[in-house]
Design a protein around this motif. Structure first.
Motif, mmCIF file in Angstrom:
data_model
loop_
_atom_site.group_PDB
_atom_site.id
_atom_site.type_symbol
_atom_site.label_atom_id
_atom_site.label_comp_id
_atom_site.label_asym_id
_atom_site.label_seq_id
_atom_site.Cartn_x
_atom_site.Cartn_y
_atom_site.Cartn_z
ATOM 1 N N ALA A 104 -50.011 0.807 -26.629
ATOM 2 C CA ALA A 104 -49.238 2.360 -26.739
ATOM 3 C C ALA A 104 -49.614 3.396 -25.846
ATOM 4 C CB ALA A 104 -49.233 2.901 -28.291
ATOM 5 N N THR A 105 -50.768 3.815 -25.340
ATOM 6 C CA THR A 105 -51.015 4.665 -24.465
ATOM 7 C C THR A 105 -50.791 4.272 -23.039
ATOM 8 O OG1 THR A 105 -53.160 5.000 -25.664
ATOM 9 C CG2 THR A 105 -53.102 6.142 -23.415
ATOM 10 N N LEU A 106 -51.105 2.936 -22.424
ATOM 11 C CA LEU A 106 -50.559 2.867 -21.171
ATOM 12 C C LEU A 106 -48.986 2.790 -21.185
ATOM 13 C CD1 LEU A 106 -51.107 1.794 -18.545
ATOM 14 C CD2 LEU A 106 -51.161 -0.753 -19.351
ATOM 15 N N ALA A 107 -48.236 1.936 -22.202
ATOM 16 C CA ALA A 107 -46.838 2.000 -22.297
ATOM 17 C C ALA A 107 -46.320 3.531 -22.417
ATOM 18 C CB ALA A 107 -46.314 1.169 -23.340
ATOM 19 N N GLY A 108 -46.824 4.526 -23.136
ATOM 20 C CA GLY A 108 -46.272 5.879 -23.331
ATOM 21 C C GLY A 108 -46.290 6.476 -21.790
ATOM 22 N N ALA A 109 -47.441 6.111 -21.023
ATOM 23 C CA ALA A 109 -47.296 6.819 -19.563
ATOM 24 C C ALA A 109 -46.415 6.194 -18.734
ATOM 25 C CB ALA A 109 -48.903 6.469 -18.963
ATOM 26 N N ALA A 110 -46.108 5.001 -18.932
ATOM 27 C CA ALA A 110 -44.853 4.191 -18.080
ATOM 28 C C ALA A 110 -43.666 4.996 -18.619
ATOM 29 C CB ALA A 110 -44.956 2.856 -18.301
ATOM 30 N N VAL A 111 -43.451 5.180 -19.884
ATOM 31 C CA VAL A 111 -42.154 5.566 -20.469
ATOM 32 C C VAL A 111 -41.840 6.859 -20.059
ATOM 33 C CG1 VAL A 111 -40.903 6.461 -22.708
ATOM 34 C CG2 VAL A 111 -42.422 4.182 -22.588
ATOM 35 N N ARG A 112 -42.916 7.785 -20.070
ATOM 36 C CA ARG A 112 -42.869 9.485 -19.508
ATOM 37 C C ARG A 112 -42.655 9.452 -18.014
ATOM 38 N NH1 ARG A 112 -46.801 9.461 -23.327
ATOM 39 N NH2 ARG A 112 -48.490 9.463 -21.720
ATOM 40 N N ALA A 113 -42.984 8.299 -17.401
ATOM 41 C CA ALA A 113 -42.686 8.281 -16.064
ATOM 42 C C ALA A 113 -41.375 7.750 -15.474
ATOM 43 C CB ALA A 113 -44.302 7.441 -15.181
ATOM 44 N N GLY A 114 -40.588 7.215 -16.508
ATOM 45 C CA GLY A 114 -39.340 6.637 -16.313
ATOM 46 C C GLY A 114 -39.349 5.392 -15.905
ATOM 47 N N LEU A 115 -40.512 4.351 -16.011
ATOM 48 C CA LEU A 115 -40.705 3.063 -15.369
ATOM 49 C C LEU A 115 -40.030 1.984 -16.333
ATOM 50 C CD1 LEU A 115 -44.169 3.728 -13.830
ATOM 51 C CD2 LEU A 115 -41.874 3.642 -12.816
ATOM 52 N N VAL A 116 -39.843 1.906 -17.482
ATOM 53 C CA VAL A 116 -39.784 1.222 -18.481
ATOM 54 C C VAL A 116 -37.975 0.846 -18.550
ATOM 55 C CG1 VAL A 116 -39.678 0.474 -20.954
ATOM 56 C CG2 VAL A 116 -41.703 1.445 -19.978
ATOM 57 N N ASP A 117 -37.759 -0.168 -18.218
ATOM 58 C CA ASP A 117 -36.397 -0.704 -18.150
ATOM 59 C C ASP A 117 -35.713 -1.299 -19.609
ATOM 60 O OD1 ASP A 117 -35.963 -0.377 -15.305
ATOM 61 O OD2 ASP A 117 -37.581 -2.042 -15.312
ATOM 62 N N GLU A 118 -36.680 -1.895 -20.182
ATOM 63 C CA GLU A 118 -36.219 -2.520 -21.683
ATOM 64 C C GLU A 118 -37.258 -2.536 -22.634
ATOM 65 O OE1 GLU A 118 -35.595 -7.286 -22.304
ATOM 66 O OE2 GLU A 118 -34.516 -6.353 -20.627
ATOM 67 N N TYR A 119 -37.000 -2.066 -23.794
ATOM 68 C CA TYR A 119 -37.524 -2.092 -25.022
ATOM 69 C C TYR A 119 -37.536 -3.221 -25.921
ATOM 70 C CZ TYR A 119 -38.375 2.526 -23.206
ATOM 71 O OH TYR A 119 -38.661 3.752 -22.534
ATOM 72 N N LEU A 120 -38.517 -3.905 -26.404
ATOM 73 C CA LEU A 120 -38.521 -5.147 -27.555
ATOM 74 C C LEU A 120 -38.928 -4.835 -28.707
ATOM 75 C CD1 LEU A 120 -38.852 -8.349 -25.247
ATOM 76 C CD2 LEU A 120 -36.868 -7.675 -26.408
ATOM 77 N N LEU A 121 -38.371 -4.536 -29.631
ATOM 78 C CA LEU A 121 -39.191 -4.169 -31.055
ATOM 79 C C LEU A 121 -38.899 -5.333 -31.927
ATOM 80 C CD1 LEU A 121 -38.044 -1.238 -29.679
ATOM 81 C CD2 LEU A 121 -39.028 -0.367 -31.792
ATOM 82 N N ALA A 122 -39.971 -6.065 -32.341
ATOM 83 C CA ALA A 122 -39.901 -7.011 -33.475
ATOM 84 C C ALA A 122 -40.325 -6.279 -34.869
ATOM 85 C CB ALA A 122 -40.624 -8.193 -33.054
ATOM 86 N N THR A 123 -39.305 -5.815 -35.486
ATOM 87 C CA THR A 123 -39.708 -4.765 -36.580
ATOM 88 C C THR A 123 -39.718 -5.628 -37.884
ATOM 89 O OG1 THR A 123 -38.395 -3.248 -35.578
ATOM 90 C CG2 THR A 123 -38.777 -2.636 -38.037
ATOM 91 N N ALA A 124 -40.665 -5.337 -38.433
ATOM 92 C CA ALA A 124 -41.263 -5.985 -39.721
ATOM 93 C C ALA A 124 -40.813 -5.068 -40.799
ATOM 94 C CB ALA A 124 -42.914 -6.403 -39.595
ATOM 95 N N PRO A 125 -40.437 -5.842 -41.815
ATOM 96 C CA PRO A 125 -40.049 -4.969 -43.275
ATOM 97 C C PRO A 125 -41.399 -4.378 -44.128
ATOM 98 C CG PRO A 125 -39.876 -7.280 -43.505
ATOM 99 C CD PRO A 125 -40.466 -7.078 -42.260
ATOM 100 N N VAL A 126 -42.118 -3.720 -43.436
ATOM 101 C CA VAL A 126 -43.209 -3.327 -43.928
ATOM 102 C C VAL A 126 -43.626 -1.739 -43.570
ATOM 103 C CG1 VAL A 126 -44.841 -4.067 -42.321
ATOM 104 C CG2 VAL A 126 -45.820 -3.483 -44.323
ATOM 105 N N LEU A 127 -44.022 -0.912 -44.619
ATOM 106 C CA LEU A 127 -44.419 0.623 -44.202
ATOM 107 C C LEU A 127 -45.958 0.458 -44.038
ATOM 108 C CD1 LEU A 127 -41.905 2.154 -46.330
ATOM 109 C CD2 LEU A 127 -41.747 1.915 -43.967
ATOM 110 N N VAL A 128 -46.580 1.144 -43.102
ATOM 111 C CA VAL A 128 -48.055 1.011 -43.114
ATOM 112 C C VAL A 128 -48.429 2.487 -43.061
ATOM 113 C CG1 VAL A 128 -48.302 -1.271 -41.725
ATOM 114 C CG2 VAL A 128 -48.260 0.997 -40.589
ATOM 115 N N GLY A 129 -47.716 3.380 -42.920
ATOM 116 C CA GLY A 129 -48.044 4.627 -43.244
ATOM 117 C C GLY A 129 -48.952 5.605 -42.202
ATOM 118 N N GLY A 130 -49.432 4.894 -41.159
ATOM 119 C CA GLY A 130 -50.066 5.570 -40.091
ATOM 120 C C GLY A 130 -50.485 4.454 -39.618
ATOM 121 N N GLY A 131 -51.439 4.907 -38.400
ATOM 122 C CA GLY A 131 -51.954 3.868 -37.429
ATOM 123 C C GLY A 131 -51.670 4.498 -35.925
ATOM 124 N N THR A 132 -51.336 3.346 -35.129
ATOM 125 C CA THR A 132 -51.119 3.509 -33.672
ATOM 126 C C THR A 132 -49.396 3.334 -33.626
ATOM 127 O OG1 THR A 132 -52.998 2.555 -32.992
ATOM 128 C CG2 THR A 132 -51.280 2.663 -31.386
#
Length: 187
Positions: free
Chosen positions: A126-154
């Motif tokens: 997340a930290t490394l990717a966040g820097a790349a997102v803010r710099a406009g370098l990410v072209d594609e996002y893949l989210l494999a979203t699980a049906p669970v709520l974890v309430g916090g974390g990273t």
């Protein structure tokens, strides 16, 4: 020019790890694991931050030789060891398994790698990717979203400086109620 992809398993409430770096909720089905393994096979370079590197390098170098390793585990481990990897960290001392360590400006190095010819780059952590997102370098996002709520974390997404416009490229259901969504960055 390479494409830069940011993709991970994510909880429905937007976290890649629950409190205490718990990943137990994100164990993929065989079909989802195959998807991630196939993506790995197509990847030219994989980019890691410190935490994700430590997680991956503590398991995959020998996963194919562990008792009970499945054919999918064996294939993924071999692909992982063989692929080019770059770790961005000022605290990791050494890397192995076809990996290069970068201690300097991560955004500048990612931009340099992206400008090269070759297969897509996948960024994790997340930290490394966040820097790349803010710099406009990410072209594609893949989210494999699980049906669970974890309430916090990273969180998958860190705080942004500006809005990022995306377009939906694909949705695909997986066993266990996981939904893969793939978005491209509008430029």
């Amino acid at each position: 020019m390479r494409r830069l992809i940011y993709g991970m398993n994510v909880s429905l409430d937007g976290y890649i790890a629950a409190p205490g770096d718990d990943l137990g909720w994100s164990v993929p089905s065989e079909e989802l694991f195959r998807f991630w393994s196939d993506l790995l096979a197509e990847t030219g370079v994989s980019l890691y931050g410190r935490k994700l590197w430590r997680t991956m390098s503590s398991h995959w170098p020998t996963a194919d030789r562990q008792p009970g390793a499945t054919p999918a585990d064996i294939e993924y481990a071999r692909r992982w060891r063989a692929m080019s990897k770059v770790v961005f960290s000022s605290t990791v001392d050494e890397v192995d398994w076809n990996t290069r360590l970068v201690r300097g400006d991560a955004v500048a190095e990612i931009a340099r790698l992206k400008a090269e010819d070759g297969g897509p780059m996948v960024i994790g952590g997340a930290t490394l990717a966040g820097a790349a997102v803010r710099a406009g370098l990410v072209d594609e996002y893949l989210l494999a979203t699980a049906p669970v709520l974890v309430g916090g974390g990273t969180p998958f997404f860190t705080a942004l400086d500006d809005r990022v416009e995306l377009e939906l490229l694909e949705t695909r259901p997986f066993p266990g109620g996981v939904l893969l969504t793939r978005y491209g960055t509008r430029r």
